[in-house]
Design a protein around this motif. Structure first.
Motif, short mmCIF file in Angstrom:
data_model
loop_
_atom_site.label_atom_id
_atom_site.label_comp_id
_atom_site.label_asym_id
_atom_site.label_seq_id
_atom_site.Cartn_x
_atom_site.Cartn_y
_atom_site.Cartn_z
N ILE A 1 0.84 -1.20 0.00
CA ILE A 1 0.00 0.00 0.00
C ILE A 1 0.87 1.25 0.00
CG2 ILE A 1 -1.70 1.31 1.34
CD1 ILE A 1 -2.60 -1.51 2.45
N GLU A 2 1.87 1.26 0.86
CA GLU A 2 2.78 2.42 0.94
C GLU A 2 3.52 2.62 -0.38
OE1 GLU A 2 6.28 2.19 3.64
OE2 GLU A 2 5.39 3.99 4.55
N LEU B 1 -5.02 14.10 -0.88
CA LEU B 1 -5.99 15.01 -0.27
C LEU B 1 -6.21 14.68 1.19
CD1 LEU B 1 -8.90 15.70 -2.78
CD2 LEU B 1 -6.70 16.87 -2.48
N THR B 2 -6.15 13.39 1.54
CA THR B 2 -6.23 13.00 2.95
C THR B 2 -5.50 11.66 3.11
OG1 THR B 2 -7.72 12.64 4.83
CG2 THR B 2 -8.42 11.76 2.70
N GLY B 3 -4.91 11.41 4.27
CA GLY B 3 -4.22 10.15 4.54
C GLY B 3 -2.85 10.12 3.90
N GLY B 4 -2.51 8.97 3.31
CA GLY B 4 -1.25 8.86 2.57
C GLY B 4 -0.08 8.28 3.33
N THR C 1 -7.03 6.90 2.51
CA THR C 1 -6.33 7.86 1.65
C THR C 1 -7.13 8.19 0.39
OG1 THR C 1 -4.19 7.04 2.42
CG2 THR C 1 -4.21 8.14 0.27
N VAL C 2 -7.15 9.47 0.03
CA VAL C 2 -7.69 9.89 -1.27
C VAL C 2 -6.55 10.54 -2.06
CG1 VAL C 2 -9.29 11.40 -2.50
CG2 VAL C 2 -10.04 10.21 -0.43
N LEU C 3 -6.29 10.01 -3.25
CA LEU C 3 -5.30 10.59 -4.16
C LEU C 3 -6.06 11.21 -5.33
CD1 LEU C 3 -2.82 7.56 -4.43
CD2 LEU C 3 -2.51 9.61 -3.01
N VAL D 1 -7.03 2.92 -0.09
CA VAL D 1 -6.51 4.00 -0.93
C VAL D 1 -7.43 4.18 -2.12
CG1 VAL D 1 -4.58 4.78 -2.36
CG2 VAL D 1 -4.14 3.53 -0.21
N ALA D 2 -7.92 5.41 -2.32
CA ALA D 2 -8.84 5.72 -3.43
C ALA D 2 -8.16 6.69 -4.38
CB ALA D 2 -10.13 6.32 -2.90
N PRO D 3 -7.61 6.20 -5.50
CA PRO D 3 -6.97 7.09 -6.48
C PRO D 3 -8.00 7.59 -7.50
CG PRO D 3 -6.39 4.81 -6.96
CD PRO D 3 -7.40 4.79 -5.86
N VAL D 4 -8.14 8.91 -7.65
CA VAL D 4 -9.19 9.49 -8.49
C VAL D 4 -8.58 10.08 -9.75
CG1 VAL D 4 -11.11 11.13 -8.57
CG2 VAL D 4 -10.49 10.03 -6.40
N THR D 5 -9.23 9.81 -10.89
CA THR D 5 -8.82 10.34 -12.19
C THR D 5 -9.99 11.06 -12.83
OG1 THR D 5 -7.27 8.50 -12.51
CG2 THR D 5 -7.95 9.70 -14.49
N ARG D 6 -9.77 12.24 -13.35
CA ARG D 6 -10.82 13.00 -14.05
C ARG D 6 -10.93 12.47 -15.48
NH1 ARG D 6 -12.03 18.89 -13.84
NH2 ARG D 6 -10.34 19.03 -12.31
N PHE D 7 -12.16 12.42 -16.03
CA PHE D 7 -12.31 12.08 -17.45
C PHE D 7 -13.34 12.99 -18.09
CE2 PHE D 7 -16.44 9.98 -17.93
CZ PHE D 7 -16.78 9.66 -16.62
#
Ligand SMILES: NC(=O)c1ccc[n+]([C@@H]2O[C@H](COP(=O)([O-])OP(=O)(O)OC[C@H]3O[C@@H](n4cnc5c(N)ncnc54)[C@H](O)[C@@H]3O)[C@@H](O)[C@H]2O)c1
Ligand SMILES: O=C[C@H](O)CS(=O)(=O)O
Length: 491
Positions: A345-346, A360-363, A377-379, A397-403
């Motif tokens: 995860i790290e 944005l939070t956590g990490g 975590t929010v990326l 861990v939630a990685p977010v991508t814009r589309f």
């Protein structure tokens, strides 16, 4: 600190082979630790090839008798097992949470989830029918019978120590098969407790056998079952690499296979979605079991028109999650299963940040709580080249991508070797069915984040495996057809 249960005998801490509780053939033991503290609190036998052989001998010897038990009687035995599991929900829930780390409410919930499969297949056992086939020529009677395949070997993961083994053993017994099983080395106790209750329910000696083993000894144990032609099926839930290994090693004896493997689920939020519902759906699906489920969203795609609103709401909800041990009723996110899990995860978070993602939070780890804790975590600004997009993170861990466009996000969602679960939020009816058709996965959630149910066929495509667990189709995995044709019947 030892675990105290109302039924202390639900911790048999031994193998169950041929109806007898026994030590490993060389008496070696395997420690079991609490992920919250890494403290050892129990031990089980560390199985050997000799134990694996004894288990197959017992299962093979018991098969002919068990397959001939009338289906209704098998169903009654399995139903008694279900009733015992439910009656011991408190003990089993505490046991799950202690050895796997999930919050107590989730541990108790998993007990009922596991029992739902047992109850389902107790019912399905009485509905195993076949076909009477209209003969194409005179003087013939043609039939298709469903028969149990024989001895099956079940190998299960640590993340749902009750549900994963229950949804293998229950259909196997319902079909008339006999079972040898090996739970994950991190979480053997829950499986042993379930087998203890199966014994109490009246499952006859040799019908259900369990061998526990360390990571080091697991190949030795499972190789015996892979090489033995009397083992007619492997049912496996775990990582894709191990699943492919088992498939290769099953070829020489042409075993039937059910492979419930890894995932890389996309979670897509369109401009026309209910953003609040999408946030709540992601919270349910992503952070269940601390993100350690095969159907957790691993990549989150949010369309430009709702991106800022969604990300802000998500970061607020994730940042408010309470992290702690199962012993604290307020805990919503527990420890990860072990050090290897936290290291992965790290690595994913650090790789994403190095590639341009923002936290944005956590990490980070949470050392004040313990070595196995990682902050929810929010990326944002994640992209397809990052490890968190290509590999299953199996953590909070939630990685977010814009589309921008639908076509773009369908391509992105399917750009993975995996195909277990996929989710999307939209209120456009035409878009809903375009997406449901286009997504390459065995499971699709539409405006819904909680999909697991015993009545549904659970399983994946591509590198997520094949075969289905649960539903009216789940029994077929443990059976084969026998076509019977009687001739010379002309009047
Ligand atoms: N598709 C599903 O339903 C589902 C459910 C839960 C977990 N998983 C997947 O499982 C993985 C995490 O679970 P895990 O870490 O326990 O997986 P894993 O593959 O490491 O272990 C699963 C089981 O396989 C055994 N095993 C490991 N190496 C083996 C070998 N060489 N030969 C025989 N057996 C071996 C383990 O002891 C364990 O019992 C994730 O990829 C997750 O997606 C999938
Ligand atoms: O982790 C894998 C499980 O199969 C997920 S679920 O509990 O069946 O949804």
């Amino acid at each position: 600190m030892p675990l105290t249960l109302q039924r202390q005998d639900l911790l048999p801490a031994r193998h169950f082979i041929g109806g007898e509780w026994c030590e490993a053939s060389d008496a070696r033991r395997l420690d079991v630790s609490d992920p919250a503290t890494n403290a050892v609190f129990a031990s089980v036998p560390d199985g050997t090839a000799a134990d694996a052989r004894a288990a197959v001998e017992a299962a093979h010897a018991a098969f002919d008798g068990w397959r001939k038990v009338p289906a209704k009687q098998r169903a009654q035995t399995i139903k008694r097992w279900n009733d015992l599991i439910v009656a011991h929900q408190d003990d089993l829930g505490r046991l799950i949470s202690r050895e796997q780390g999930k919050p107590l409410a989730e541990g108790k919930g998993e007990v009922l989830y596991a029992a739902s499969y047992v109850e389902w297949f107790a019912e399905e056992a009485t509905r195993i029918t076949g076909d009477i086939i209209p003969a194409p020529v005179p003087g013939r009677r043609m039939f298709a019978f469903k028969e149990p395949v024989g001895v099956i070997a079940a190998i299960t993961p640590w993340n749902f120590p009750a549900a994963m083994i229950a949804r293998k053993i229950a259909p196997a017994l319902a079909a008339g098969c006999t079972v040898v099983c090996k739970p994950a080395e991190d979480t053997p106790l829950t499986s042993l407790a379930l087998v203890k209750l199966a014994e109490e329910a009246g499952v006859p000696p040799g019908v259900l056998n369990i061998v526990t083993a360390s990571r080091e000894r697991t190949p030795e144990v499972v190789d015996v079952w892979l090489d033995d032609p009397r083992v007619r099926k492997i049912t496996f839930t775990g990582s894709t690499p191990v699943g492919k290994h088992l498939a290769r090693r099953s070829a020489d004896t042409l075993k039937k296979l059910s492979l419930e493997l890894g995932g890389n689920a996309p979670f897509i939020v369109f401009d026309d979605a209910d953003v609040d519902a999408a946030v709540e759906g992601l919270m349910v699906s992503k952070f269940r079991n601390g993100g350690q489920t095969c159907v957790c969203p691993n990549r989150i795609y949010v369309q430009a028109g709702v991106y800022d609103a969604f990300v802000a709401k998500l970061a607020a909800r994730v940042g408010a999650l309470v992290v702690g041990p199962a012993s604290d009723p307020a805990s919503q996110i527990g420890p990860m299963i072990n050090a290897r899990a936290v290291e992965k995860i790290e690595r994913h978070v650090q790789d994403a940040v190095a590639g341009g993602a923002r936290v944005l939070t956590g990490g980070t780890r949470l050392p004040a709580l313990g070595a196995n804790y990682f902050a929810p975590t929010v990326l944002v600004d994640a992209n397809a080249s990052m490890a968190c997009s290509c590999e299953e993170t199996f953590g909070p861990v939630a990685p977010v991508t814009r589309f921008d466009t639908e076509a773009e996000v369908i391509l992105a969602a399917n750009a993975t070797p995996f195909g277990l679960a996929a989710y999307f939020y939209s209120n456009d009816v035409r878009r809903i069915w375009r997406l449901a058709d286009a997504l390459e996965s065995g499971i699709v959630g539409i405006n819904e984040g909680a999909l697991a149910a015993e009545a549904a066929p659970f399983g994946g495509v591509k590198d997520s495996g094949y075969g289905r667990e649960g539903s009216t189709h789940g029994l077929d995995e443990y059976m084969h057809f026998k076509y019977v044709c009687q001739g010379s019947l002309s009047a």
